[in-house]
Scaffold this active site. Structure first.
Site, short mmCIF file in Angstrom:
data_model
loop_
_atom_site.label_atom_id
_atom_site.label_comp_id
_atom_site.label_asym_id
_atom_site.label_seq_id
_atom_site.Cartn_x
_atom_site.Cartn_y
_atom_site.Cartn_z
CG ASP A 20 -1.61 1.27 1.48
OD1 ASP A 20 -2.34 1.70 0.57
OD2 ASP A 20 -1.43 1.85 2.56
CG ASP A 22 -1.81 7.65 0.46
OD1 ASP A 22 -0.77 8.30 0.25
OD2 ASP A 22 -2.79 7.66 -0.31
CG ASP A 180 -2.07 2.13 6.50
OD1 ASP A 180 -2.68 3.07 7.05
OD2 ASP A 180 -2.08 1.95 5.27
#
Length: 235
Positions: A20, A22, A180
């Protein structure tokens, strides 16, 4: 000449690490929150709390906006998303975008590269936005494929994972997603792929565990070790 095929060396499996962006590679919350606030203010909406914005990072932009403003319909969310994109672009043009890379991430990429892994990105960003972020940190070319929500179904749909595996030739069992948010973990689960959660992003570690992450790490060193450990489990 050795005619015993069992004694011949077997080729190493093709390992693929899908990151990922961001909240995993870079901390972009400041710019995302500022742009979302600008878009909501422009349209006369109540300004969402920063934590509420962080909670939707990773979703396709229109979906994230509808989570924050459930009173608007799909068509209007597209209009608001264009306002957000304009605000973000203006912020970038003014030099106000803050997207520092998390500590140790560059070293993780170096370790994976040295070990022969392929690396990819799967993100809710647009392709243009992803290019700007990765080029700023000189890491765009570290990734062999760049999957974005404007060119595939967004998270947690497995489309970006499938496209990353198809682009590289990696099998599901040799692919690991790193993210995240629960959206990352759910995308991996929907694609039949294992995942590692990182605690330095925008969702809580327990949420990542509950969503199905194989483990949750709290540092770049732990991330590299976890990737190699999961790969070793398959031999």
């Amino acid at each position: 000449m050795n005619d015993n095929p069992q004694s011949l060396p077997h080729p190493s499996p093709l390992r693929l690490a899908v990151f990922d962006c961001d909240g995993t590679l870079v901390d972009s919350q400041y710019s995302i929150i500022a742009s979302m606030h600008a878009a909501f203010e422009h349209h006369g909406f109540d300004i969402p709390e920063p934590e509420a914005v962080r909670r939707v990072v990773g979703l396709p932009l229109e979906v994230a906006i509808r989570h924050l403003a459930p009173h608007i319909d799909e068509a209007f969310s597209v209009e608001v998303s264009e306002t957000y994109k304009s605000a973000f672009f203006q912020l970038r043009q003014a030099g106000g975008v803050q997207e520092p890379m998390f500590a140790g991430i560059s070293g993780v990429l170096d370790q994976l590269d040295a070990a022969g892994w392929l690396m990819a990105v799967a993100t809710g960003k647009s392709h243009r936005g992803l290019m700007a972020t990765l080029n700023h940190h000189n890491i765009y070319d570290r990734f062999v494929t760049h999957q974005t929500a404007d060119r595939a179904h967004g998270k947690p749909h497995p489309d970006m994972m499938h496209k990353a595996m198809n682009a590289t030739g990696a099998n599901r069992e040799d692919t690991i997603m790193i993210g995240d948010t629960t959206f990352d973990i759910e995308m991996a689960k929907n694609a039949g792929v294992r995942s590692i959660g990182v605690s330095w992003g925008y969702h809580k570690p327990q949420e990542l565990h509950d969503a199905g992450a194989a483990c949750v790490v709290s540092s770049a060193d732990e991330l590299a070790a976890a990737l190699f450990a999961l790969a070793e489990q398959d031999g």
